[in-house]
Design a protein around this motif. Sequence first.
Motif, PDB file in Angstrom:
ATOM      1  N   LEU A 107       0.828  -1.210   0.000  1.00 23.69           N
ATOM      2  CA  LEU A 107       0.000   0.000   0.000  1.00 23.69           C
ATOM      3  C   LEU A 107       0.863   1.260   0.000  1.00 23.69           C
ATOM      4  O   LEU A 107       0.521   2.255  -0.626  1.00 23.69           O
ATOM      5  CB  LEU A 107      -0.914  -0.025   1.236  1.00 23.69           C
ATOM      6  N   ARG A 108       2.009   1.210   0.695  1.00 21.77           N
ATOM      7  CA  ARG A 108       2.901   2.369   0.783  1.00 21.77           C
ATOM      8  C   ARG A 108       4.350   1.884   0.691  1.00 21.77           C
ATOM      9  O   ARG A 108       5.011   1.644   1.716  1.00 21.77           O
ATOM     10  CB  ARG A 108       2.651   3.115   2.097  1.00 21.77           C
ATOM     11  N   PRO A 109       4.881   1.715  -0.527  1.00 22.38           N
ATOM     12  CA  PRO A 109       6.244   1.182  -0.697  1.00 22.38           C
ATOM     13  C   PRO A 109       7.329   2.022  -0.038  1.00 22.38           C
ATOM     14  O   PRO A 109       8.405   1.502   0.286  1.00 22.38           O
ATOM     15  CB  PRO A 109       6.414   1.151  -2.219  1.00 22.38           C
ATOM     16  N   ALA A 110       7.071   3.318   0.176  1.00 20.27           N
ATOM     17  CA  ALA A 110       8.088   4.184   0.772  1.00 20.27           C
ATOM     18  C   ALA A 110       8.405   3.801   2.214  1.00 20.27           C
ATOM     19  O   ALA A 110       9.369   4.325   2.794  1.00 20.27           O
ATOM     20  CB  ALA A 110       7.622   5.640   0.724  1.00 20.27           C
ATOM     21  N   LEU A 111       7.625   2.899   2.815  1.00 24.30           N
ATOM     22  CA  LEU A 111       7.895   2.486   4.195  1.00 24.30           C
ATOM     23  C   LEU A 111       9.281   1.890   4.345  1.00 24.30           C
ATOM     24  O   LEU A 111       9.921   2.041   5.384  1.00 24.30           O
ATOM     25  CB  LEU A 111       6.835   1.459   4.648  1.00 24.30           C
ATOM     26  N   LEU A 143      12.939  -1.533  -2.005  1.00 22.27           N
ATOM     27  CA  LEU A 143      14.080  -0.631  -1.840  1.00 22.27           C
ATOM     28  C   LEU A 143      14.622  -0.292  -3.233  1.00 22.27           C
ATOM     29  O   LEU A 143      15.610  -0.853  -3.709  1.00 22.27           O
ATOM     30  CB  LEU A 143      15.166  -1.297  -0.981  1.00 22.27           C
ATOM     31  N   ALA A 144      13.949   0.648  -3.882  1.00 20.10           N
ATOM     32  CA  ALA A 144      14.304   1.019  -5.256  1.00 20.10           C
ATOM     33  C   ALA A 144      13.876   2.458  -5.507  1.00 20.10           C
ATOM     34  O   ALA A 144      12.914   2.952  -4.909  1.00 20.10           O
ATOM     35  CB  ALA A 144      13.627   0.077  -6.257  1.00 20.10           C
ATOM     36  N   VAL A 145      14.608   3.107  -6.398  1.00 21.30           N
ATOM     37  CA  VAL A 145      14.295   4.507  -6.734  1.00 21.30           C
ATOM     38  C   VAL A 145      12.921   4.614  -7.389  1.00 21.30           C
ATOM     39  O   VAL A 145      12.228   5.629  -7.250  1.00 21.30           O
ATOM     40  CB  VAL A 145      15.395   5.075  -7.660  1.00 21.30           C
ATOM     41  N   ARG A 171      12.004   8.189  -4.380  1.00 22.76           N
ATOM     42  CA  ARG A 171      13.142   8.966  -4.869  1.00 22.76           C
ATOM     43  C   ARG A 171      14.219   9.137  -3.813  1.00 22.76           C
ATOM     44  O   ARG A 171      15.371   9.454  -4.122  1.00 22.76           O
ATOM     45  CB  ARG A 171      12.660  10.355  -5.328  1.00 22.76           C
ATOM     46  N   ARG A 172      13.856   8.949  -2.529  1.00 23.88           N
ATOM     47  CA  ARG A 172      14.824   9.141  -1.453  1.00 23.88           C
ATOM     48  C   ARG A 172      15.765   7.956  -1.316  1.00 23.88           C
ATOM     49  O   ARG A 172      16.703   8.000  -0.520  1.00 23.88           O
ATOM     50  CB  ARG A 172      14.092   9.368  -0.131  1.00 23.88           C
ATOM     51  N   CYS A 173      15.529   6.902  -2.061  1.00 26.20           N
ATOM     52  CA  CYS A 173      16.395   5.725  -1.992  1.00 26.20           C
ATOM     53  C   CYS A 173      17.749   6.047  -2.631  1.00 26.20           C
ATOM     54  O   CYS A 173      17.818   6.502  -3.778  1.00 26.20           O
ATOM     55  CB  CYS A 173      15.731   4.547  -2.699  1.00 26.20           C
ATOM     56  N   VAL A 229      21.195   1.200  -0.270  1.00 20.95           N
ATOM     57  CA  VAL A 229      21.218  -0.134  -0.878  1.00 20.95           C
ATOM     58  C   VAL A 229      22.444  -0.902  -0.398  1.00 20.95           C
ATOM     59  O   VAL A 229      22.362  -2.100  -0.057  1.00 20.95           O
ATOM     60  CB  VAL A 229      21.199  -0.013  -2.416  1.00 20.95           C
ATOM     61  N   ASN A 230      23.578  -0.226  -0.350  1.00 15.78           N
ATOM     62  CA  ASN A 230      24.809  -0.887   0.097  1.00 15.78           C
ATOM     63  C   ASN A 230      24.722  -1.331   1.561  1.00 15.78           C
ATOM     64  O   ASN A 230      25.198  -2.413   1.925  1.00 15.78           O
ATOM     65  CB  ASN A 230      26.014   0.034  -0.098  1.00 15.78           C
ATOM     66  N   ARG A 231      24.121  -0.485   2.422  1.00 18.80           N
ATOM     67  CA  ARG A 231      24.009  -0.856   3.832  1.00 18.80           C
ATOM     68  C   ARG A 231      23.150  -2.104   4.004  1.00 18.80           C
ATOM     69  O   ARG A 231      23.492  -3.018   4.764  1.00 18.80           O
ATOM     70  CB  ARG A 231      23.426   0.313   4.636  1.00 18.80           C
ATOM     71  N   PHE A 232      22.029  -2.135   3.324  1.00 19.40           N
ATOM     72  CA  PHE A 232      21.172  -3.311   3.404  1.00 19.40           C
ATOM     73  C   PHE A 232      21.882  -4.537   2.836  1.00 19.40           C
ATOM     74  O   PHE A 232      21.767  -5.645   3.374  1.00 19.40           O
ATOM     75  CB  PHE A 232      19.860  -3.068   2.652  1.00 19.40           C
TER      76      PHE A 232
END
Length: 808
Positions: free
Chosen positions: A615-619, A655-657, A661-663, A668-671
């Motif tokens: 519902l909210r991918p930005a989470l 976890l994608a742009v 957009r804040r990704c 990505v490297n930390r995860f």
Amino acid sequence: MFTPAAESLLRQAREIQDEELSRFCSRVVKLLQKDPGAEAVDALRRLFLIVSATKYGRKLEKPCVDLLQATICSPACPEQLQLLCAAILREMAPSEGLNLSCDHIQKSRTLSLAASVLLAQGDRQDEVRSVGQRALHLLEARQTEGPGPRALLPVVSKVVSLAPGTLPEAQADMLHRRLVDWLRYASVQQGVAQPSRGFFSAPRTRQPGPVTEVDGAVATDFFTVLSTGQHFTEDQRLNVHAFSMLRTWLLFSGPASRDASDADDRSEPEGSTLSVLSATSATASHLLPPQQQLRAGAFEYCQRLLEQSTRRALRKGDSDLQKACLVEAVLLLDVLCRQEPSFLYRALSCLKALLGRLCGDPAQARTLLPIARFLLSHGEAAAVDSEAVCQHLFTSVLADLFPNPMLAFEFAQFCRDSLHLFNPDQGTFKLSFPNLFKLLAWHSPALTSEFVVLLPALVDASTAVEMLHTLLDLPCLTAALGLQLRSSPTASERPLWDVSLRPTSCLEGFRDPEFQGLFQYLLRSKAGGATKRLAPLHHLLQPMASCARVVQCAQAVPTLLQVFFAAVTQVASGDLSAQLALVLLERSNSLFQVPQYEAQVHRVMSSQLLALCRLRPALVVELARDLLEFVGTVSGIRSRESMFTAVVWAIGEYLAVSYDRRCTVEQVNRFFEALEALLFEVTQSRRSATLPPYPPQVVTVLMTTLTKLASRSQDLIPRVSLLLSKLRALPQGPAMGSVPRDEDTDAIRMRATELTNLLKMPSVAQFVFTPGMEASTPRFHRDANTALPLALHTVSRLVDREAGLLPA
């Protein structure tokens, strides 16, 4: 539940085969064809047990069914046989071979039995109408022998509830007049005792005296169901039967259009005339149409019952009858005021006086529910505020009387039936969910279906987080309520726990000042917006985790969680979605340890976390720190495997742009680094002969997520390729547990090979693992000529060396 002897009889009845049943039916037919006696009665009882002991329908021989129907209609047959025959035919309903007809039945008792069979056949409007018209025809005949109309009134009540408005208006008006006579003009003298047939019977009988009130005083007004006496006359019995069917008759007797227009289209002079006439003499009320005569008589009868309910009953049975009649009288007033608005102000004056007396008496709590429903329904029209009585019900009554099973069921029914009446601005209903959940925690097997309906109406954005915590702590609440009742001075309210349970330490902790604040929060009456961590109580109450009530409550929580999230996603904003996701992450490791509870709740929590992310991918970006902390250790994987798998999958998916957009590449490297280290630890257990292996689902989802992240940051592709090559070469370890080790290893190797093949073409891998928004359209998956299927097919052909399409 049953005695061993009863269990044995039921088992024998269920095990009877069709061939044996056919022989038994033949024996029943022979017994009924000759002069039936005690042997026939015993055979019919056995046949009833056979047809009622199974959940599926039994098929009887046609001669037997025909003879059962003939026995019901036979005037010479004993009543006991007729009752048994009707009971057997009702258990077989619906039955296609039934040819029972009521068109020529002349006795009311016979019609009552035949109607019970016909009305049990289902939605057959012609038969229902025929039964109703025959019953009204016999009522018009005014039979003088036998029970007369008494046996027909339940039939008429059932008919009008199954087929409202189908009776002819002339016949309905006839019954309106008869009901007025039975309600208003029953004798006020007691009935004559039946003379004894014994040898020493007295030659004289005492003259009957007047009926009395429940407090012993001589009745000075007309007879009602609350009038008492040693013996009763036939018209007094009719008075009781008429009152029992009155509400159903008023609701369904007339055509809907006529009933609806009565209240809406009646002019003010007409309404005021009706009010004046019904308030004066009975003679004046005869000037009204029959239906309005009945309404006026019913209103007067209810007023009389309200007056009688104030008297102090001498016997407990009469006291219980007072409460039941008071509930029915208020429900009747509700119907009457909807049909005749002119009654409203007079009814309110009676109920206000009654309310002041009932609110201070805990024994009368159940009678407050219909009064509250009346005020909710009519308070706006009469400018009366129902908030005070609702506050009393949802706070004091629920907090003190939640163990009462009848009150709990009726309270849940009251809430369910009044959902459309609660004022959203006042919020009493929604803010009282902690008290309402006490009913659910204590009576969860019986009330779960009711709360499935109530829960969406209780969900509010301001209290959603607190409600989620309360639902997860519901088994803990059950245990705390048990301790509260055990510490109560009233012994009768103590719950029946297992005799083997000795929660001494729990009771001491309940009284310990160190835990008082947590218990007060858990047992609060209203939502406060804040939440407290109850982990100390989970440890303290652990000895009670195996109690039957706690286990039954825990079994209801997964269903209620699904209902809660289905409702909260309709009102959840971005901030609320983030808060709910954080609660799921935090509480996955903080649940009351009831047997099988944690695994069931984790399955629901994992699916709902994915739903929130969908519902909210930005989470995933917003909660990056919390997600990294969640997947940072390997210790929690075994205890919450489904939750861990869902979190890792959500990271790889969202976890994608393209989703936020804040990704950034740094995120990505930390995860990637956290999951890479985790995968290394997980795979070490598979190489060990002493450590139990992690499920292959955990390994494959970690591999897939790392591959997805590498496709978005191509500098990571060499590291993933190295990991995958090691997994493809994973050695076969010894089998542990019930699942063969080689099957798990083969699944991991196959997934590693598939992911390696995709990474050989990075642009295609990025396209497959991070498709655009058009991927949600059906064509993207169904049409072989569109992007994703074509890409997968092409890659599989290009990288498969064994197919010989590319040189080695």
